[in-house]
Design an enzyme around this catalytic site. Structure first.
Site, PDB file in Angstrom:
ATOM      1  N   LYS A  79       0.853  -1.203   0.000  1.00 41.31           N
ATOM      2  CA  LYS A  79       0.000   0.000   0.000  1.00 41.31           C
ATOM      3  C   LYS A  79       0.879   1.239   0.000  1.00 41.31           C
ATOM      4  O   LYS A  79       1.906   1.274   0.713  1.00 41.31           O
ATOM      5  CB  LYS A  79      -0.893  -0.050   1.248  1.00 41.31           C
ATOM      6  CG  LYS A  79      -1.944   1.020   1.354  1.00 41.31           C
ATOM      7  CD  LYS A  79      -2.837   0.768   2.577  1.00 41.31           C
ATOM      8  CE  LYS A  79      -3.893   1.822   2.768  1.00 41.31           C
ATOM      9  NZ  LYS A  79      -4.752   1.549   3.950  1.00 41.31           N
ATOM     10  N   SER A 154      -9.679   1.638   3.122  1.00 41.11           N
ATOM     11  CA  SER A 154      -8.849   2.403   2.221  1.00 41.11           C
ATOM     12  C   SER A 154      -7.819   1.571   1.441  1.00 41.11           C
ATOM     13  O   SER A 154      -7.276   2.066   0.457  1.00 41.11           O
ATOM     14  CB  SER A 154      -8.112   3.485   3.010  1.00 41.11           C
ATOM     15  OG  SER A 154      -7.220   2.907   3.939  1.00 41.11           O
ATOM     16  N   SER A 178      -9.643  -0.729   7.287  1.00 41.34           N
ATOM     17  CA  SER A 178      -9.115  -0.599   5.922  1.00 41.34           C
ATOM     18  C   SER A 178      -8.453  -1.821   5.320  1.00 41.34           C
ATOM     19  O   SER A 178      -8.181  -1.822   4.126  1.00 41.34           O
ATOM     20  CB  SER A 178      -8.145   0.571   5.855  1.00 41.34           C
ATOM     21  OG  SER A 178      -8.886   1.746   5.727  1.00 41.34           O
TER      22      SER A 178
HETATM   23  N1  GLN Z   1     -13.123   3.821   6.636  1.00 44.83           N
HETATM   24  C1  GLN Z   1     -12.439   4.253   7.812  1.00 44.83           C
HETATM   25  C2  GLN Z   1     -12.108   5.715   7.704  1.00 44.83           C
HETATM   26  O1  GLN Z   1     -12.483   6.285   6.756  1.00 44.83           O
HETATM   27  C3  GLN Z   1     -11.214   3.439   8.049  1.00 44.83           C
HETATM   28  C4  GLN Z   1     -10.008   3.874   7.308  1.00 44.83           C
HETATM   29  C5  GLN Z   1      -8.787   3.076   7.639  1.00 44.83           C
HETATM   30  O2  GLN Z   1      -8.870   2.031   8.309  1.00 44.83           O
HETATM   31  N2  GLN Z   1      -7.651   3.582   7.219  1.00 44.83           N
HETATM   32  O3  GLN Z   1     -11.501   6.285   8.531  1.00 44.83           O
END
Ligand code: GLN
Length: 520
Positions: A79, A154, A178
């Site tokens: 990532k 994400s 994420s």
């Molecule tokens: N969807 C969650 C957010 O928007 C989690 C994001 C993540 O785990 N980086 O914060």
């Protein structure tokens, strides 16, 4: 059998036995990327030449009988919020578009020491803020199962590249879901380790008390393999846990006797789509058929998890992202244009005799900060910086941030109590399968509510895994969530492996692969 049907563990065995070469594995991976990534958009960058050179070197070393690392010759995607020395690390943000870290994250150093081949960096929501990969400023990723839908986020690129069989292993990060959420929506397996199990050194910080790096792959067995390399104490991360790393890749195959599985009533009710509900109920039956004892547990404060998470995550983000000011790191606005603009404003105010307004005019430094941040960050990141700054500001701190910390403690206590009765808690990862691209992007609240089932795990610092457990009527994958007490990754992996021994949801491939393979 085509190479893309093999899991990482199977590939590794064939490599060890000399039945295939690392160059063939890498060539296959790059071919898959060439064929499917123009459609899927999982990668922000691919290191073609470097990957080949590394594979050749590994083959040479193997032929000389040298001892090789645990992942020798396996392609891995990373990532793009994890620092890679000498290679851009963008966080899918204009702010870091040209940032080239001078050092490797600890997980990258570990991957290299294990002789893994890093083939490229994958797309994400900007600074990992989002659940659909749509907030990326650098490109769009779609779900390989249906290219009109989101891959989740994400770590959307990280999940999509495994689903489309471009790589056998991929590394993501999970602050509020994420890793697990895109894994669920793309039909792959993804594990978020216990907070502190994997070093965060070199992971670009979003919310430091929640962020964790973890593996995505086709199976729990492969996640075990990768986690074993990623995990371990690191003096460079003060929150890293000084615990030995169990040999996950070996213990994953040991069946669990006397497994006690908990479920939570509110997680199997209102707001969960019928197809998800049915898949989870079936999965629970599978565990029963494997001899597990299933019982209800309570997480009374779970309903406050989304609100608590967004206060804490945004507060920490507002502080972490303060460093992107055009001086320390990354993007800086066009200074010449900015100075000319300021001079022009000053001239007009002088001409109009507005002395008060003149005094209020930005200094060049302040204007540089303002413009840099206005241009460098996207809308979602700005929204979170503002929410977080508000929650931390004098007069509101006690009402929001401090209160959120107290609720966080209650959420953790709920889990502690539930885990006195059961070894793992099962439930859905997401309330529905993947939704359409664009469907929620202008509705932040709807997007945040999608995180309902995953954020509690991060607030409590627990490990959790998402494994494929079924499909909706329209063919979209559904994920099963398993959560466990701190440092119980072994239990999660063994339970998930047991499940994958008797089900084949994780073996299904997106129709795109067969369609395009026939077409070419
Ligand atoms: N969807 C969650 C957010 O928007 C989690 C994001 C993540 O785990 N980086 O914060």
């Amino acid at each position: 059998m085509s190479l893309s049907e093999l899991t990482a563990s199977q590939l590794l065995q064939q490599l060890r036995e000399g039945r295939i070469k690392a160059v063939e594995v890498v060539a296959h991976s790059l071919r898959q990327i060439d064929q499917y990534d123009p459609t899927v958009g999982a990668f922000l960058r691919v290191n073609r030449d470097h990957a080949f050179a590394q594979a050749e070197e590994i083959d040479r070393r193997r032929s000389r009988g040298e001892k090789l690392g645990k992942l020798a010759g396996l392609p891995v995607a990373v990532k793009d919020n994890i620092c890679t020395q000498g290679e851009p690390t963008t966080c899918a943000s204009r702010m870091l578009k040209r940032f080239v870290p001078p050092y490797d994250a600890t997980v990258i150093a570990r991957l290299k020491a294990a002789d893994a081949i890093i083939v490229g960096k994958t797309n994400l929501d900007e600074f990992a803020m989002g659940g659909s990969t749509e907030t990326s400023a650098l490109g769009r990723t779609c779900n390989p199962w249906d290219v009109t839908r989101i891959p989740g986020g994400s770590s959307g690129g990280a999940a999509a590249c495994v689903a489309a069989r471009m790589v056998p292993l991929s590394v993501g990060s999970d602050t509020g879901g994420s890793i697990r959420q895109p894994a669920a929506l793309c039909g792959v397996t993804g594990l978020k380790p216990t907070y502190g199990r994997v070093s965060r050194f070199g992971l670009v910080a979003f919310a430091s008390s929640l962020d964790q790096i973890g593996p995505l792959a086709q199976t729990a067995e492969d996640c075990a393999l990768l986690l074993e390399v990623l995990a371990g104490h690191d003096p460079k991360d003060a929150t890293s846990i000084p615990q030995p790393v169990p040999p996950f890749s070996e213990t994953v195959r040991q069946p669990l006797e006397g497994l006690r599985v908990g479920w939570v009533r509110e997680h199997l009710g209102e707001g969960v789509s019928p197809s998800v509900l049915a898949a989870i109920q079936e999965a629970i039956k599978v565990f029963q058929s494997l001899g597990a004892k299933v019982e209800e547990v309570e997480l009374p404060h779970a309903r406050y998890a989304v609100a608590t998470y967004y206060i804490i995550a945004c507060s920490e983000a507002s502080s972490n992202l303060a460093r992107y000011d055009g001086v320390h790191y990354g993007y800086r606005t066009d200074e010449k244009a900015m100075l000319a603009e300021l001079a022009e404003e000053r001239r007009v105010l002088q001409q109009q005799g507005k002395s008060e307004a003149l005094e209020d005019l930005d200094t060049a430094l302040v204007r540089m900060y303002r413009k840099t941040r206005a241009e460098g960050f996207g809308a979602e990141v700005k929204r979170r910086i503002m929410l977080g700054t508000y929650a931390l500001s004098a007069g509101y701190y006690d009402a929001y941030y401090l209160k959120a910390l107290k609720v966080r403690r209650l959420i953790r206590q709920d889990y502690d109590k539930a885990f006195q009765k059961v070894h793992v808690i099962v439930g859905p990862v997401t309330p529905t399968p993947a939704f359409a691209l664009g469907e929620k992007i202008n509705d932040p609240l709807a997007m945040y509510l999608f995180d309902l089932f995953t954020v509690g795990t991060n607030l409590a610092g627990l490990p959790a895994i998402s494994i494929p457990c079924g499909f909706s009527e329209d063919g979209m994958p559904i994920g099963l969530h398993l959560q466990a007490p701190p440092l119980e990754e072994e239990t999660l992996l063994r339970a998930a492996h047991m499940f994958q021994q008797v089900t084949d949801w994780h073996r299904r491939r997106p129709p795109l692969l067969d369609r395009q393979a026939v077409a070419t």
